[in-house]
Design a protein around this motif. Sequence first.
Motif, PDB file in Angstrom:
ATOM      1  N   VAL A 183       0.849  -1.191   0.000  1.00  0.00           N
ATOM      2  CA  VAL A 183       0.000   0.000   0.000  1.00  0.00           C
ATOM      3  C   VAL A 183       0.881   1.237   0.000  1.00  0.00           C
ATOM      4  O   VAL A 183       2.070   1.158   0.311  1.00  0.00           O
ATOM      5  N   THR A 184       0.315   2.356  -0.350  1.00  0.00           N
ATOM      6  CA  THR A 184       1.078   3.595  -0.345  1.00  0.00           C
ATOM      7  C   THR A 184       1.157   4.161   1.067  1.00  0.00           C
ATOM      8  O   THR A 184       0.325   3.843   1.927  1.00  0.00           O
ATOM      9  N   ALA A 185       2.156   4.988   1.301  1.00  0.00           N
ATOM     10  CA  ALA A 185       2.293   5.621   2.616  1.00  0.00           C
ATOM     11  C   ALA A 185       1.070   6.472   2.961  1.00  0.00           C
ATOM     12  O   ALA A 185       0.574   6.404   4.097  1.00  0.00           O
ATOM     13  N   PRO A 186       0.542   7.277   2.023  1.00  0.00           N
ATOM     14  CA  PRO A 186      -0.670   8.049   2.354  1.00  0.00           C
ATOM     15  C   PRO A 186      -1.850   7.154   2.757  1.00  0.00           C
ATOM     16  O   PRO A 186      -2.610   7.496   3.664  1.00  0.00           O
ATOM     17  N   ALA A 187      -1.979   5.995   2.093  1.00  0.00           N
ATOM     18  CA  ALA A 187      -3.074   5.081   2.442  1.00  0.00           C
ATOM     19  C   ALA A 187      -2.878   4.550   3.860  1.00  0.00           C
ATOM     20  O   ALA A 187      -3.846   4.411   4.633  1.00  0.00           O
ATOM     21  N   LEU A 188      -1.624   4.247   4.208  1.00  0.00           N
ATOM     22  CA  LEU A 188      -1.338   3.752   5.553  1.00  0.00           C
ATOM     23  C   LEU A 188      -1.665   4.805   6.606  1.00  0.00           C
ATOM     24  O   LEU A 188      -2.249   4.499   7.652  1.00  0.00           O
TER      25      LEU A 188
END
Length: 242
Positions: A39-44
């Motif tokens: 997953v992307t960092a923003p999603a995390l």
Amino acid sequence: MNEERRAARRQVLQVAAKLLEEGGSEAVSTRAVAAAAGVTAPALYRMFGDKDGLLADLAAYGFEMYLAEKREALALTPDDPVADLYRGWDLHVDFGVRHPAFYMLMYGTVRPGRRPPAADEAHALLVTLLRRAAGAGRLRVPVEQATHVIHAATTGATLALIGEAPAQRDLTTSARLRDTVIASVTTGRAASSGSDLASRALALDAALETALTTGPPAAGAGVPLRATETALLREWLRQLAG
């Protein structure tokens, strides 16, 4: 939170749990978790806020694992409230030794007033076991006191064992402490008529607690006393229990 988001969050927690077990809390960086989970960092960050939020959810995940194991194991034991206390102690220590990184996160980084709901459930499970012992006339101190004593002792024993090298770890230390602590708060057998006033007072207090929490509200929870009378009776019972 819809099912899709809940499933995605659960998947990320499972990945983070694997990293935690393999490398401790230092291995659970947001970058490492995002990469491993795909997953992307923003999603995390949208899921957990920051690393502290991720670790808090991991602690709750650990408590869920612990509770699932403990409830399943206790369901298989004989219906003996004191035997369940011994078994519960061993299950607690065993979980910590098998999952040291999780245990340290769950119990070694506790902040007052900031416990996940699953931690309250774990605490409530111990209280339930002790209330059963009290109701059977097997408790020699009030439930609240016994809860504090056993919680402190099991946590201390587990953290001490985790801090030792596996080759030097001696589980008989936990067994000796378990026997001493549980014997200090329980009686060897149910109180007989006319004996062990403290245990009999605690048994009656436990029976009142059960009636108050499970009885029909319209009938005063099954206790034929006014609330003030019940409170006074329970105060006297606890004084008799010492």
